[in-house]
Write an enzyme that holds these catalytic residues in place. Structure first.
Site, PDB file in Angstrom:
ATOM      1  N   ASN A   8      -7.908 -33.682  23.218  1.00  0.00           N
ATOM      2  CA  ASN A   8      -9.167 -34.002  23.896  1.00  0.00           C
ATOM      3  C   ASN A   8      -9.520 -32.815  24.796  1.00  0.00           C
ATOM      4  OD1 ASN A   8     -11.273 -35.022  25.364  1.00  0.00           O
ATOM      5  ND2 ASN A   8     -10.086 -36.581  26.459  1.00  0.00           N
ATOM      6  N   TRP A   9     -10.414 -31.983  24.300  1.00  0.00           N
ATOM      7  CA  TRP A   9     -10.746 -30.754  25.028  1.00  0.00           C
ATOM      8  C   TRP A   9     -11.697 -30.977  26.191  1.00  0.00           C
ATOM      9  CZ3 TRP A   9     -11.517 -26.707  20.480  1.00  0.00           C
ATOM     10  CH2 TRP A   9     -10.248 -26.351  19.993  1.00  0.00           C
ATOM     11  N   LYS A  10     -12.186 -32.205  26.338  1.00  0.00           N
ATOM     12  CA  LYS A  10     -13.111 -32.534  27.439  1.00  0.00           C
ATOM     13  C   LYS A  10     -14.180 -31.442  27.562  1.00  0.00           C
ATOM     14  CE  LYS A  10      -9.416 -35.106  29.663  1.00  0.00           C
ATOM     15  NZ  LYS A  10      -8.920 -35.756  30.857  1.00  0.00           N
ATOM     16  N   HIS A  95     -13.143 -43.753  27.105  1.00  0.00           N
ATOM     17  CA  HIS A  95     -12.263 -42.927  27.942  1.00  0.00           C
ATOM     18  C   HIS A  95     -12.533 -43.284  29.406  1.00  0.00           C
ATOM     19  CE1 HIS A  95     -10.471 -39.536  29.992  1.00  0.00           C
ATOM     20  NE2 HIS A  95      -9.782 -39.304  28.877  1.00  0.00           N
ATOM     21  N   GLU A 168      -4.086 -45.105  28.512  1.00  0.00           N
ATOM     22  CA  GLU A 168      -4.165 -43.967  29.437  1.00  0.00           C
ATOM     23  C   GLU A 168      -4.329 -44.480  30.870  1.00  0.00           C
ATOM     24  OE1 GLU A 168      -5.574 -40.093  27.414  1.00  0.00           O
ATOM     25  OE2 GLU A 168      -7.336 -41.227  27.944  1.00  0.00           O
ATOM     26  N   GLY A 174      -4.669 -36.308  34.031  1.00  0.00           N
ATOM     27  CA  GLY A 174      -4.921 -35.084  34.800  1.00  0.00           C
ATOM     28  C   GLY A 174      -4.061 -34.905  36.046  1.00  0.00           C
ATOM     29  N   SER A 210      -1.388 -36.757  31.052  1.00  0.00           N
ATOM     30  CA  SER A 210      -0.436 -35.702  31.435  1.00  0.00           C
ATOM     31  C   SER A 210       0.716 -35.506  30.451  1.00  0.00           C
ATOM     32  CB  SER A 210       0.108 -35.961  32.846  1.00  0.00           C
ATOM     33  OG  SER A 210      -0.936 -35.837  33.784  1.00  0.00           O
TER      34      SER A 210
HETATM   35  P1  PGA Z   1      -4.569 -35.116  30.407  1.00  0.00           P
HETATM   36  O1  PGA Z   1      -5.805 -35.926  29.823  1.00  0.00           O
HETATM   37  O2  PGA Z   1      -3.596 -34.907  29.277  1.00  0.00           O
HETATM   38  O3  PGA Z   1      -5.157 -33.828  30.916  1.00  0.00           O
HETATM   39  O4  PGA Z   1      -3.963 -35.940  31.489  1.00  0.00           O
HETATM   40  C1  PGA Z   1      -5.638 -36.948  28.883  1.00  0.00           C
HETATM   41  C2  PGA Z   1      -6.947 -37.628  28.633  1.00  0.00           C
HETATM   42  O5  PGA Z   1      -7.720 -37.802  29.589  1.00  0.00           O
HETATM   43  O6  PGA Z   1      -7.272 -37.979  27.489  1.00  0.00           O
END
Ligand code: PGA
Length: 247
Positions: A8-10, A95, A168, A174, A210
């Protein structure tokens, strides 16, 4: 079933950086996809380029969101119909960032799932409580029960045999701190129970929050785990490759 690694590159990259990333690592990504389910979720802007780049390969491309509407007078929306036309095979839905920052409710998320399924795109449904909900003592199970009620009904409507669910927790996204494996296991068990009402459909259980090259070994041992949803660690190819090689 091969293990899922969903990147997930956001909004971490500019469009050209997304294209450069896949051009540079295309061969390795294709190699990894021979034995793993590799799904890359770039920004909307690069979906078309990436689906062409990986056409006729096992690497799949997913969107990070999609519209609750079908094509029509919806200024600024990207519909499931359009994503399907670009060759997009998956889409993240619900999400936590969409739920908390963009006001997406369980009802809106269900409409999105319905649109995706009607257009042949497999949704990756994200569930879990926000940090605020955790702090106010609301049980994760109660939140997840509400988040999965409509998706389970839709699984029946669309006669699905599987549905991808990513757990999640808000405190892990994050933060650098993944959730405790025992807690993840307990949530997975609970999600399985929720799916007892649709015996023809099995949940594919993913964990996100994370995941990195240090904790992936420990997390991989979780019973019932079918894959990882990886945010920031997926934006560095070497790190992503290390996570995929954790198995
Ligand atoms: P993260 O994000 O691995 O940076 O914690 C995961 C997500 O939000 O899908």
């Amino acid at each position: 079933m091969a293990f899922f690694y969903i990147a997930n590159w956001k909004n971490f990259f500019l469009p050209q950086q997304e294209i450069d990333f896949v051009q540079k690592h295309q061969n390795m990504l294709i190699t990894l996809s021979a034995s793993h389910n590799i799904i890359i979720c770039p920004s909307f802007l690069s979906i078309s380029q990436l689906t062409s780049q990986f056409a006729d390969t096992a690497v799949s491309i997913g969107a990070q969101s999609s519209s609750q509407y079908s094509n029509g007078p919806y200024t600024g929306e990207i519909t499931a119909q359009n994503l399907a036309a670009l060759g997009c095979q998956y889409a993240l839905v619900g999400h936590l960032e969409r739920r908390t920052l963009f006001g997406e409710t369980n009802e809106i998320i269900a409409q999105k799932i319905d649109q995706l399924l009607a257009n042949g795109i497999m949704p990756i449904i994200c569930v879990g409580s926000s940090k605020k909900q955790e702090e106010s003592g609301i049980l994760a199970k109660d939140i997840i029960t509400a988040q999965l009620a409509l998706p389970i009904t839709l699984a029946q409507k669309h006669q699905l045999h599987k549905l991808l669910i990513a757990y999640e927790p808000g405190s892990s996204i994050g933060s650098g701190n993944a959730a405790n494996p025992d807690e993840i296991s307990a949530v997975f068990l609970y999600i399985k129970q929720l799916f007892n009402s649709v015996p023809s459909c099995a949940p594919v259980l993913l964990y996100g929050g994370s995941v990195n090259e240090k904790n992936c070994h420990e997390l991989r041992k979780i019973d019932q785990l079918d894959g990882f949803l990886i945010g920031s660690a997926s934006t560095n190819f070497q790190t992503f490759e290390k996570i995929v090689s954790c198995s």
